[in-house]
Design an enzyme around this catalytic site. Structure first.
Site, short mmCIF file in Angstrom:
data_model
loop_
_atom_site.label_atom_id
_atom_site.label_comp_id
_atom_site.label_asym_id
_atom_site.label_seq_id
_atom_site.Cartn_x
_atom_site.Cartn_y
_atom_site.Cartn_z
N LYS A 80 0.85 -1.19 0.00
CA LYS A 80 0.00 0.00 0.00
C LYS A 80 0.89 1.24 0.00
O LYS A 80 1.91 1.28 0.70
CB LYS A 80 -0.87 -0.05 1.25
CG LYS A 80 -1.93 1.01 1.41
CD LYS A 80 -2.77 0.68 2.65
CE LYS A 80 -3.91 1.65 2.87
NZ LYS A 80 -4.77 1.25 4.03
N SER A 156 -9.42 0.96 3.17
CA SER A 156 -8.64 1.80 2.29
C SER A 156 -7.52 1.07 1.55
O SER A 156 -6.92 1.63 0.63
CB SER A 156 -8.03 2.96 3.09
OG SER A 156 -7.12 2.48 4.07
N SER A 180 -9.51 -1.55 7.31
CA SER A 180 -8.96 -1.38 5.97
C SER A 180 -8.16 -2.56 5.44
O SER A 180 -7.75 -2.55 4.28
CB SER A 180 -8.11 -0.11 5.92
OG SER A 180 -8.93 1.03 6.02
#
Length: 466
Positions: A80, A156, A180
């Site tokens: 990420k 996310s 997330s």
């Protein structure tokens, strides 16, 4: 041996160590898939191809010289883009951060996987500053679900879930503040692990809400998930939240099974009567694990409210200077949530922390009578891109905040959770396996048992993503 994008990471590493396939062929194969599929899925924001090929060549040279290779030899992974990646600005899903200087050094968890000879492929799409459950980034575009390109990947850590599901990386790294890791795992149909708060160091990653932020792995295979998690364990003094605990490997216990474990089903707040996909998934998992007892987790709704207030208070304080100087460079929806947090009375934050402590103590008492709790991960399968509302218990409610209905109470008190994918009528949905603090081994043992029973499974994505 031909390249297989969906082979388990531990098998890829074994084949590379045995010389059945080269690290360069594996890495090159994944880079080709990214080149072909990422324009459609939009999981990667940065591809570190030159670095990856150089590392793969070095691994092959060491093998040819008879040198020992690491446990993840030649296995590609991605992170990420709130993880520092040497030579790249740490975007954290934002427009503002990409003007920052490139990171001088990788995030610690990337370093630890690289030391095990895993090969980084690049940075992954995410919700802006991690304040998102949808994966619809206003600056880099939405990340699409590999099982239905018209649907959300979840946030996310959208790119992490999508890249793993689409066979663009066998392992990926994400973060979980309010859900997330578990939400993208649920929507994209892969395994995810949110460890205990303080278990994995967050050193050189961009924060969202310090007292709630966790880092953890995604994988298509439970053995890979446990292996990656084990290799990343270990305290680091640069993260003050990282607990002083011995490394506790989970891989050796993975096949111990669930016999003798006291497993319960979360009811009450977590009931799924009007959520057919979630209800069916929880029932299938509970039956496979032999769980019949239903328990009411008192105070889960209070814990969720506390998580909202703590998230708003801490994150808005962290971003206050950016809000003053670069308000127009935020996604308006993210900016407005930060602004609301900046106006929140301090007394609300303090009361939320008191509620959090109370709920934590309640959960610790509960784990004196049970070892593992089964709960839904999301109230629904992946919604369509652009969807703004959802039906929840007979009411139309805003979509974005309510995707985290079942994940927020658990992360509020830092419990370890494995998210396992269940496929019912076509699209996947996740189930949470929740344990007491520091008992990631129980979560992973149950996940492994469900995978062996083919109750929890990872399926190929759309033909267009193969």
């Amino acid at each position: 041996m031909s390249f297989d994008a969906f082979a388990p990471a531990h098998r890829i590493a074994a084949d590379i160590r045995d010389g059945a396939i080269s690290a360069e062929d594996v890495v090159g194969g994944f880079l080709k898939r990214i080149d072909e599929l990422n324009p459609t899925i939009n999981a990667f924001t940065d591809v570190t191809a030159e670095r990856a090929l150089a590392q793969a060549a070095a691994i092959d040279a060491r093998r040819a010289a008879g040198m020992a290779l690491g446990p993840l030899a030649g296995v590609p992974f991605a992170a990420k883009n709130l993880f520092d990646i040497s030579g790249l600005p740490t975007r954290a899903g934002s427009k503002i951060n990409r003007a920052h200087a490139p990171a001088a050094r990788d995030a610690l968890l990337i370093e630890r996987l690289s030391q095990a000879d895993a090969v980084l492929l690049g940075g992954l799409n995410m919700g802006e500053y991690a304040y998102d459950f949808t994966g619809e980034n206003a600056h880099d575009g939405p990340c699409r679900n590999p099982h239905d390109l018209a649907r959300m990947a979840g946030g996310s850590s959208s790119g992490s879930g999508a890249a793993t599901a689409a066979g663009l990386a066998p392992i990926s790294l994400g973060s979980d503040t309010n859900g997330s890791i578990r939400v993208p795992s649920s929507f994209c149909g892969v395994f995810g692990l949110k460890p205990t708060y303080g278990r994995l160091p967050r050193t050189r990653s961009f924060p969202f809400c310090d007292s709630l932020d966790h880092l953890g792995p995604f994988a298509r295979d439970v053995t890979d998930l446990a292996m990656a998690y084990d290799l990343m364990q270990g305290r680091d003094s640069h993260d003050p939240a990282c607990a002083v605990r011995a490394i506790e490997p989970t891989l050796p216990t993975l096949k111990d099974g669930v016999s003798g474990l006291r497993i319960a089903i979360a009811g009450g707040y977590f009931a799924t009567d009007s959520m057919p996909e979630a209800q069916a998934a929880v029932a299938a998992v509970a039956e496979a694990l032999g769980a019949t007892q239903v328990i009411d987790i008192a105070g889960a709704g209070i814990a969720r409210a506390a998580a909202f207030l703590i998230t708003n208070g801490e994150s808005s304080a962290f971003h206050l200077q950016r809000l003053r100087q670069h308000a127009d460079d935020f996604d308006p929806e993210t900016r407005d949530r930060f602004l609301a947090g900046a106006l929140q009375p301090t007394a609300w934050y303090l009361q939320a922390q008191r509620a959090r402590r109370w709920f934590h103590d309640e959960m610790i008492r509960l784990f004196e009578t049970v070892d593992l709790i089964v709960a839904p991960a999301t109230p629904c399968v992946a919604p369509e891109l652009g969807q703004k509302t959802m039906m929840l218990k007979g009411e139309t409610v805003p979509l974005r905040p309510n995707i985290g209905l079942f994940t927020q109470p658990i992360s509020c008190v830092g419990l370890p959770v494995a998210a396992v994918p269940v496929f019912g009528g076509g699209l996947p949905i996740g189930v949470q396996l929740i344990a007491a603090p520091w008992r990631e081994d129980l979560c992973l043992r149950a996940a492994y048992a469900l995978a062996e029973a083919r109750v929890a499974s990872v399926k190929p994505p759309l033909a267009s993503c193969n």
